[in-house]
Scaffold this motif. Structure first.
Motif, PDB file in Angstrom:
ATOM      1  N   GLU A   3     -25.373  -5.966 -55.447  1.00 28.54           N
ATOM      2  CA  GLU A   3     -24.302  -5.944 -56.434  1.00 28.54           C
ATOM      3  C   GLU A   3     -24.142  -4.594 -57.121  1.00 28.54           C
ATOM      4  N   SER A   4     -24.935  -3.627 -56.746  1.00 30.60           N
ATOM      5  CA  SER A   4     -24.774  -2.299 -57.332  1.00 30.60           C
ATOM      6  C   SER A   4     -23.412  -1.734 -56.942  1.00 30.60           C
ATOM      7  N   GLY A   5     -22.717  -1.203 -57.909  1.00 30.00           N
ATOM      8  CA  GLY A   5     -21.386  -0.651 -57.674  1.00 30.00           C
ATOM      9  C   GLY A   5     -20.258  -1.596 -58.013  1.00 30.00           C
ATOM     10  N   LEU A   6     -20.505  -2.898 -58.101  1.00 31.24           N
ATOM     11  CA  LEU A   6     -19.433  -3.839 -58.421  1.00 31.24           C
ATOM     12  C   LEU A   6     -18.955  -3.677 -59.862  1.00 31.24           C
TER      13      LEU A   6
ATOM     14  N   HIS B  13     -22.549 -16.375 -59.475  1.00 30.87           N
ATOM     15  CA  HIS B  13     -21.236 -16.070 -60.038  1.00 30.87           C
ATOM     16  C   HIS B  13     -20.557 -14.943 -59.253  1.00 30.87           C
ATOM     17  N   HIS B  14     -19.930 -15.301 -58.170  1.00 26.03           N
ATOM     18  CA  HIS B  14     -19.057 -14.370 -57.471  1.00 26.03           C
ATOM     19  C   HIS B  14     -18.037 -15.182 -56.693  1.00 26.03           C
ATOM     20  N   SER B  15     -16.845 -14.623 -56.542  1.00 29.71           N
ATOM     21  CA  SER B  15     -15.737 -15.400 -56.008  1.00 29.71           C
ATOM     22  C   SER B  15     -15.784 -15.573 -54.502  1.00 29.71           C
ATOM     23  N   TYR B  16     -16.439 -14.673 -53.795  1.00 26.05           N
ATOM     24  CA  TYR B  16     -16.444 -14.729 -52.331  1.00 26.05           C
ATOM     25  C   TYR B  16     -17.878 -14.905 -51.869  1.00 26.05           C
ATOM     26  N   HIS B  17     -18.176 -16.075 -51.350  1.00 23.35           N
ATOM     27  CA  HIS B  17     -19.560 -16.482 -51.137  1.00 23.35           C
ATOM     28  C   HIS B  17     -20.062 -16.059 -49.760  1.00 23.35           C
ATOM     29  N   SER B  18     -21.329 -16.373 -49.487  1.00 19.74           N
ATOM     30  CA  SER B  18     -22.009 -15.820 -48.317  1.00 19.74           C
ATOM     31  C   SER B  18     -21.674 -16.532 -47.016  1.00 19.74           C
TER      32      SER B  18
ATOM     33  N   CYS C  99     -11.620 -12.134 -41.716  1.00 21.63           N
ATOM     34  CA  CYS C  99     -11.906 -10.918 -40.940  1.00 21.63           C
ATOM     35  C   CYS C  99     -13.035 -10.107 -41.574  1.00 21.63           C
ATOM     36  N   LEU C 100     -12.988  -9.948 -42.891  1.00 23.04           N
ATOM     37  CA  LEU C 100     -14.037  -9.180 -43.558  1.00 23.04           C
ATOM     38  C   LEU C 100     -15.379  -9.903 -43.506  1.00 23.04           C
ATOM     39  N   ALA C 101     -15.358 -11.242 -43.599  1.00 25.24           N
ATOM     40  CA  ALA C 101     -16.606 -11.996 -43.471  1.00 25.24           C
ATOM     41  C   ALA C 101     -17.211 -11.820 -42.083  1.00 25.24           C
ATOM     42  N   THR C 102     -16.357 -11.735 -41.068  1.00 27.84           N
ATOM     43  CA  THR C 102     -16.839 -11.521 -39.690  1.00 27.84           C
ATOM     44  C   THR C 102     -17.361 -10.101 -39.509  1.00 27.84           C
ATOM     45  N   ILE C 103     -16.600  -9.129 -40.011  1.00 30.98           N
ATOM     46  CA  ILE C 103     -16.993  -7.729 -39.877  1.00 30.98           C
ATOM     47  C   ILE C 103     -18.306  -7.454 -40.618  1.00 30.98           C
ATOM     48  N   SER C 104     -18.499  -8.104 -41.763  1.00 33.18           N
ATOM     49  CA  SER C 104     -19.690  -7.839 -42.580  1.00 33.18           C
ATOM     50  C   SER C 104     -20.989  -8.210 -41.866  1.00 33.18           C
ATOM     51  N   ILE C 105     -20.908  -9.023 -40.813  1.00 34.67           N
ATOM     52  CA  ILE C 105     -22.119  -9.435 -40.094  1.00 34.67           C
ATOM     53  C   ILE C 105     -22.848  -8.230 -39.493  1.00 34.67           C
ATOM     54  N   ILE C 106     -22.097  -7.192 -39.113  1.00 35.39           N
ATOM     55  CA  ILE C 106     -22.723  -6.037 -38.471  1.00 35.39           C
ATOM     56  C   ILE C 106     -23.443  -5.141 -39.489  1.00 35.39           C
ATOM     57  N   PHE C 107     -23.222  -5.380 -40.781  1.00 37.02           N
ATOM     58  CA  PHE C 107     -23.871  -4.579 -41.822  1.00 37.02           C
ATOM     59  C   PHE C 107     -25.132  -5.281 -42.311  1.00 37.02           C
ATOM     60  N   ARG C 108     -25.938  -4.553 -43.049  1.00 39.61           N
ATOM     61  CA  ARG C 108     -27.144  -5.142 -43.617  1.00 39.61           C
ATOM     62  C   ARG C 108     -26.778  -6.176 -44.681  1.00 39.61           C
ATOM     63  N   GLU C 109     -27.719  -7.055 -44.952  1.00 42.70           N
ATOM     64  CA  GLU C 109     -27.448  -8.180 -45.852  1.00 42.70           C
ATOM     65  C   GLU C 109     -26.998  -7.720 -47.233  1.00 42.70           C
ATOM     66  N   TYR C 110     -27.627  -6.668 -47.762  1.00 45.54           N
ATOM     67  CA  TYR C 110     -27.303  -6.244 -49.117  1.00 45.54           C
ATOM     68  C   TYR C 110     -25.908  -5.637 -49.218  1.00 45.54           C
TER      69      TYR C 110
ATOM     70  N   ARG D  87     -23.180  -6.879 -47.504  1.00 44.48           N
ATOM     71  CA  ARG D  87     -22.138  -7.835 -47.111  1.00 44.48           C
ATOM     72  C   ARG D  87     -21.295  -8.310 -48.276  1.00 44.48           C
ATOM     73  N   GLU D  88     -21.947  -8.683 -49.378  1.00 47.32           N
ATOM     74  CA  GLU D  88     -21.186  -9.214 -50.518  1.00 47.32           C
ATOM     75  C   GLU D  88     -20.220  -8.173 -51.071  1.00 47.32           C
ATOM     76  N   LYS D  89     -20.665  -6.927 -51.157  1.00 48.60           N
ATOM     77  CA  LYS D  89     -19.777  -5.885 -51.680  1.00 48.60           C
ATOM     78  C   LYS D  89     -18.606  -5.641 -50.748  1.00 48.60           C
ATOM     79  N   ILE D  90     -18.857  -5.639 -49.446  1.00 49.91           N
ATOM     80  CA  ILE D  90     -17.774  -5.422 -48.478  1.00 49.91           C
ATOM     81  C   ILE D  90     -16.739  -6.521 -48.579  1.00 49.91           C
ATOM     82  N   ILE D  91     -17.199  -7.774 -48.647  1.00 48.99           N
ATOM     83  CA  ILE D  91     -16.274  -8.907 -48.710  1.00 48.99           C
ATOM     84  C   ILE D  91     -15.514  -8.900 -50.035  1.00 48.99           C
ATOM     85  N   THR D  92     -16.221  -8.743 -51.142  1.00 46.41           N
ATOM     86  CA  THR D  92     -15.582  -8.809 -52.458  1.00 46.41           C
ATOM     87  C   THR D  92     -14.554  -7.705 -52.644  1.00 46.41           C
ATOM     88  N   ILE D  93     -14.966  -6.460 -52.429  1.00 46.92           N
ATOM     89  CA  ILE D  93     -14.053  -5.329 -52.634  1.00 46.92           C
ATOM     90  C   ILE D  93     -12.914  -5.369 -51.623  1.00 46.92           C
TER      91      ILE D  93
END
Length: 425
Positions: free
Chosen positions: A152-155, A297-302, A358-369, A371-377
């Motif tokens: 969540e750093s940067g959010l 507490h975040h709008s776009y879940h895992s 699409c972003l949830a699918t793309i985020s799979i190739i990134f590290r776990e930490y 993913r949430e920032k990629i999807i949310t932003i």
């Protein structure tokens, strides 16, 4: 952000041994994404005598190592599993710290409570240990003062910039937009619903900013503001879904009935309204279900739960169905201007519905930490772009003038001699 198994309160009862709230709990207390060097785990015990009598300890596992133990073919005993912890803290002082260093990249760590009764099958219930736990990452200067996890750093900074962008945009366009809506032109209902959805999105961003601002100071945040942000986002999603479905289905059904009296306006029929209501209720149910599956507490879940998967599937189906309906209109439309109008509207719809899957699918190739920032932003920015496209579409002078069958007197944004130099969006 540290997530405690006994809720958002900083004071937690150990999951095991004993009974808390009438139900037995597991050994996992919380998890946290550490990053950098010299991250810290701070513990403050309220009843140290009980902790000493129980020989209480905290065991820290890297998430991958714990999963390997759980999935191992070898049948490890309870004691053997906890003996393989990467870090162990014996709880023998009222206040003590544990430094977590040599972390090559951000990763999730699990914190387990263990005492001399944990691995016993038969144990007697005794007094619970109450403790306060704070997990800190190093800040930009390397000091362990950052309450945010790596995920969540940067959010906090992102929501600040988003709120600032909303404020600046409102200062520039709010007055002209309000005047347009007050004129009650042919697109009055569309603009009113679209503006309501936009205000809810802005409210969600502001509530998230307040929550993260509070969390950056005390590590607890404002849970009410986090919940309010999710509620605003859910209502906004419902508003936009009803708007897009009503327009698209109304146009499609109207085209089938050869009705050209009110082109490109809010021309809902009982059938299109019924379809929109059914889909809206379905999405609302899935969104609420998702909140119960993942209470962070975040709008776009895992997207590990069933509700999240069904919600993504619904959005894909909606995008495909709207694209198919609009394609039928576009292929038979002879007017170039109307065809461009429908194509642009189709792009806005597809962007709104497909950005999340699409972003949830793309985020799979990134590290776990990450993913949430990629999807949310990513989702927030894509949906903002979709709203801008819709505003430009329904406020455009040329499209408004050419595709509407109404007279120039009723059009709120016609090009008249006194307004030739006025521009909206």
């Amino acid at each position: 952000m540290a997530q405690c198994s006994c809720g958002w309160s900083a004071f937690c009862c150990p999951p095991r041994p004993g009974v808390a709230g009438g139900s037995r709990r597991s050994g996992l207390i919380l998890f946290f994404k550490y990053q950098g060097d010299h991250a810290v785990l701070c513990v403050r015990i309220k009843n140290i005598a009980v902790a000493l009598a129980k020989e209480a300890r905290l065991h820290l596992f890297q998430a991958q190592e714990w999963q390997k133990l759980q999935n191992s073919i070898q049948d490890h005993s309870c004691t053997e599993k906890f003996s393989k912890a990467q870090l162990t803290m014996t709880v023998n002082h009222t206040e003590q710290n544990l430094t977590v260093s040599q972390i090559p990249y951000p990763e999730t760590w699990y914190v387990f409570y263990v005492d001399k009764f944990t691995c016993e099958e038969n144990y007697s219930e005794s007094e619970d240990i109450q403790f306060e736990m704070v997990l800190l990452n190093p800040d930009a200067e390397g000091n362990p003062l950052d309450h945010f996890s790596a995920g969540e750093s940067g959010l906090h900074e992102f929501f600040f910039l988003l709120v600032l962008a909303y404020f600046v945009t409102a200062c520039i366009y709010a007055q002209s937009l309000w005047q347009t809506i007050k004129k009650r032109g042919p697109m009055h209902t569309v603009l009113k619903v679209l503006t309501t959805a936009l205000l809810l999105q802005a409210g969600s961003a502001f509530a998230n900013y307040l929550h993260f601002s509070s969390y950056s100071k005390d590590g607890i945040g404002a849970p009410f503001m986090g919940a309010l942000a999710e509620l605003c986002d859910i209502v906004s999603q419902i508003q936009m879904l009803y708007l897009l479905l009503s327009l698209c289905m109304g146009w499609t059904i109207g085209r089938m009935k050869k009705s050209h009296g009110r082109p490109l306006q809010w021309d809902s029929t009982p059938t299109s309204t019924g379809i929109a209501v059914i889909v809206v209720v379905t999405q609302s149910f899935l969104l609420i279900w998702e909140q119960f599956e993942d209470r962070s507490h975040h709008s776009y879940h895992s997207h590990h739960g069933l509700a999240s998967g069904l919600l993504i599937g619904l959005r894909v189906c909606l995008a495909l169905s709207l694209a198919a309906g609009l394609y039928q209109i576009i292929t038979v439309e002879r007017s170039t201007l109307k065809r461009e109008f429908y194509i642009t509207f189709a792009k806005a719809c597809i962007l709104w519905f497909l950005c999340h899957p699409c972003l949830a699918t793309i985020s799979i190739i990134f590290r776990e930490y990450q993913r949430e920032k990629i999807i949310t932003i990513g989702v927030i920015l894509c949906q903002c772009i979709s709203m801008v496209i819709l505003y430009r579409l329904f406020l455009s002078h040329s499209l408004y003038w050419e595709v509407s069958s109404l007279s120039s007197v009723t059009l709120p944004l016609t090009v008249s001699s006194g307004h030739k130099n006025r521009h909206h969006f």
